[in-house]
Structures are given as structure tokens and as C-alpha cells.
Design a protein around this motif. Structure first.
Motif, PDB file in Angstrom:
ATOM      1  N   GLN A  31       0.836  -1.207   0.000  1.00  0.00           N
ATOM      2  CA  GLN A  31       0.000   0.000   0.000  1.00  0.00           C
ATOM      3  C   GLN A  31       0.862   1.244   0.000  1.00  0.00           C
ATOM      4  OE1 GLN A  31      -0.383   2.319   2.774  1.00  0.00           O
ATOM      5  NE2 GLN A  31      -1.782   3.595   1.584  1.00  0.00           N
ATOM      6  N   SER A  32       0.433   2.228  -0.790  1.00  0.00           N
ATOM      7  CA  SER A  32       1.110   3.519  -0.815  1.00  0.00           C
ATOM      8  C   SER A  32       0.085   4.591  -1.144  1.00  0.00           C
ATOM      9  CB  SER A  32       2.240   3.530  -1.852  1.00  0.00           C
ATOM     10  OG  SER A  32       2.965   4.731  -1.798  1.00  0.00           O
ATOM     11  N   GLY A  33       0.203   5.733  -0.488  1.00  0.00           N
ATOM     12  CA  GLY A  33      -0.729   6.829  -0.731  1.00  0.00           C
ATOM     13  C   GLY A  33      -1.569   7.127   0.487  1.00  0.00           C
ATOM     14  N   SER A  34      -2.092   8.322   0.543  1.00  0.00           N
ATOM     15  CA  SER A  34      -2.870   8.781   1.691  1.00  0.00           C
ATOM     16  C   SER A  34      -4.264   8.165   1.695  1.00  0.00           C
ATOM     17  CB  SER A  34      -2.981  10.301   1.662  1.00  0.00           C
ATOM     18  OG  SER A  34      -3.857  10.759   2.663  1.00  0.00           O
ATOM     19  N   PRO A  35      -4.759   7.745   2.874  1.00  0.00           N
ATOM     20  CA  PRO A  35      -6.095   7.144   2.954  1.00  0.00           C
ATOM     21  C   PRO A  35      -7.217   8.089   2.549  1.00  0.00           C
ATOM     22  CG  PRO A  35      -4.815   6.654   4.927  1.00  0.00           C
ATOM     23  CD  PRO A  35      -4.039   7.679   4.159  1.00  0.00           C
ATOM     24  N   ASP A  36      -6.962   9.397   2.514  1.00  0.00           N
ATOM     25  CA  ASP A  36      -8.020  10.323   2.120  1.00  0.00           C
ATOM     26  C   ASP A  36      -8.125  10.499   0.604  1.00  0.00           C
ATOM     27  OD1 ASP A  36      -5.717  11.764   1.651  1.00  0.00           O
ATOM     28  OD2 ASP A  36      -6.282  13.501   2.857  1.00  0.00           O
ATOM     29  N   LYS A  37      -7.265   9.812  -0.132  1.00  0.00           N
ATOM     30  CA  LYS A  37      -7.324   9.849  -1.599  1.00  0.00           C
ATOM     31  C   LYS A  37      -8.212   8.708  -2.112  1.00  0.00           C
ATOM     32  CE  LYS A  37      -2.894  12.110  -2.614  1.00  0.00           C
ATOM     33  NZ  LYS A  37      -2.563  12.576  -1.262  1.00  0.00           N
ATOM     34  N   PRO A  38      -8.680   8.804  -3.360  1.00  0.00           N
ATOM     35  CA  PRO A  38      -9.501   7.717  -3.919  1.00  0.00           C
ATOM     36  C   PRO A  38      -8.732   6.396  -3.928  1.00  0.00           C
ATOM     37  CG  PRO A  38      -9.582   9.670  -5.323  1.00  0.00           C
ATOM     38  CD  PRO A  38      -8.512   9.923  -4.314  1.00  0.00           C
TER      39      PRO A  38
END
Length: 286
Positions: A31-38
Motif C-alpha cells: 500500500q502507498s498513498g494517503s487514505p483520504d485519496k480515492p
């Protein structure tokens, strides 16, 4: 070609590896990326694993909460002791969405992953945003291709030697030098698991002609997909010609085709910069 490795691909990427409890399945993910992104789910091909996307996480994590998962029967996820057909993978994807608390997601699926993505989009339009179908399976049943894939995969399962695993990986690439020692060892470790021989037999079920035919996507199935879809094909794909990608894109009402030069079955890995640009432009509606 300069030496590369999975770690060098991820060394400057903020990511985590873990497991989701998804009903009867334990699903491994990168997993990579902010949880608030789609949410963007990245789905690999047959006998593959989440590392198929290590070269894509950084670029996509700027815009999405990316989860590259191991399908059941693959990688380090749960390995059911029964033949795996498309409905089994669909069940896993539904459970992944539920476990992550998302009603819907964007999808990028390669080969088997594209097959699953297309069927998921057809059956679950409310859970599907834009989809990318990357050298997707499920529309062809070429006995020669199926036999070659079955032979290479079975040989590597029975004898996960360096040369057997290398031969299986080279099937994916237009340029065999893309199969580095590190990539071989990454997959070899998976193939060395005690339950891999059994798992390989189960996930190879779709190479049986009768089994494949009852899971295939017909023209009407493709016409029923309502999501916006990008079909990615390559000029050197070993599974089928560019004409097949064009046919698929023409049948999907909101489909379009992108062709990547000098790549085989893994354009996201082999022509990373081009793939990332094409896919992100589509997913972001640019």
C-alpha cells in the motif's frame, strides 16, 4: 541495462506491506498513498503477485490510495485447496473493498487482473469507478498460448529452480534482460512455499479449456460494462495481437485503446514511464 531490484524500485517510496482479513481469505498487500485519496486497486496476472506494481506505486500514490494485492492462490495470500475460477477472485475483491471500508474503487488489472476487473465492472457497476484493462485475459482461448503458460508455470512449481523461474518470467517480457536476478529471486521465494505446487494447480484451472470457456467474457458482457475503460495493449504481447485490444475497446461503450511499443505482457514494469503517464492521464480524466 543497469541492475535494478524490487528494493531500488521502492527505496524512496513511502509504502507498507501487510495483510487484510477478508472473510475466509488472508489477503496480502503493498500500500502507498494517503487514505483520504480515492482507492486504486492493482490486480496482477496468473501466478503473479503484488510486486508486479512496484514501479508504479510512487507515481500513482500522489493521486490515489494504492493497494496492490496478492490474489488468493497467489503470492502470500490464502491458497484455497480447490480450482480457482473468476467468481472466487470477484468474491475476494468484494471482501477487500469491504475490509477497507470503501463502497467503490478505481481498478488497474493486468492479464488475469484485467479479466477480473472487467467482470467486476460488469457485475458490480456501483462499486466500480474508472478501470484500466492491461493486456487483459478472458476474451481469448488460444490453445497454444494456454499450453505454453501451463507448461512454464507447472515446471516452475514442480522445480522452482533459477532457470525454471527465469523462463516463466521471460514469457512476460519483450526484452528478456528485464528479468533481473532480484525479480527472479522474488518470485522464486513464492514458488518455494510448501503449498505452492497445490496452489499452482488450483490457479491454473483457467488454462483448462472447458473451465476457461465458462468463465470467459463474451461480446455482450463487454457491452454491458458501464465504467469508463482504458484498454492497454502492447506491440509484443505474447497472449494476443493488438487487434484483440482494439476489439475489446470498441465493444465497451465507454472504452478506448492505448498501445505501448516495445513491451510484452507487463508494460507497467517494462515501459514504466509511458505506462504511468497513460494510465494516470486516463484515471484522472486529463
Amino acid at each position: 541495462m543497469a541492475y535494478t531490484s524490487v528494493w531500488s524500485d521502492l527505496a524512496q517510496v513511502e509504502f507498507r506491506q501487510g495483510y487484510l482479513e477478508t472473510g475466509p481469505y488472508r489477503t496480502r498487500f503493498l500500500q502507498s498513498g494517503s487514505p483520504d485519496k480515492p482507492l486504486l486497486l492493482m490486480l496482477h496476472g496468473i501466478t503473479g503477485h503484488a510486486e508486479a506494481y512496484v514501479r508504479n506505486l510512487a507515481a500513482h500514490a500522489e493521486h490515489f490510495n494504492c493497494y496492490a494485492i496478492d490474489f488468493i492462490g497467489h503470492g502470500y495470500s490464502t491458497k484455497p485447496e480447490h480450482p480457482l475460477e473468476i467468481p472466487h477472485y470477484l468474491d475476494q475483491v468484494n471482501r477487500v473493498l469491504d475490509a477497507l471500508g470503501h463502497e467503490s474503487a478505481y481498478f488497474s488489472g493486468e492479464s488475469l487482473g484485467g479479466w477480473v476487473t472487467a467482470r467486476f465492472a460488469q457485475l458490480h457497476p456501483g462499486r466500480t469507478e474508472r478501470i484500466v484493462l492491461n493486456t487483459m485475459g478472458g476474451t481469448m482461448a488460444n490453445p497454444k498460448v494456454m499450453e505454453r503458460l501451463l507448461t512454464l508455470s507447472t515446471q516452475a512449481a514442480e522445480d522452482p529452480s533459477w532457470e525454471r523461474v527465469k523462463a516463466r518470467l521471460e514469457w512476460l517480457m519483450a526484452d528478456p534482460s528485464m528479468v533481473t536476478d532480484d525479480l527472479i529471486r522474488t518470485r522464486q521465494a513464492i514458488f518455494e512455499q510448501p503449498d505452492w505446487k497445490m496452489a499452482c494447480r488450483m490457479n491454473m484451472a483457467l488454462q483448462d479449456l472447458e473451465t476457461r470457456r465458462r468463465n470467459m467474457l463474451g461480446d455482450d458482457d463487454l457491452r454491458a460494462i458501464r465504467a469508463e475503460a482504458l484498454v492497454v495493449w502492447t506491440t509484443k504481447d505474447p497472449s494476443g495481437p493488438v487487434d484483440e485490444g482494439r476489439r475489446i475497446a470498441d465493444l465497451i461503450p465507454r472504452g478506448r485503446l492505448a498501445v505501448i511499443e516495445n513491451a510484452g505482457h507487463w508494460p507497467q514494469y517494462e515501459q514504466t514511464e509511458t505506462f504511468n503517464r497513460i494510465q494516470l492521464d486516463f484515471l484522472l480524466g486529463r
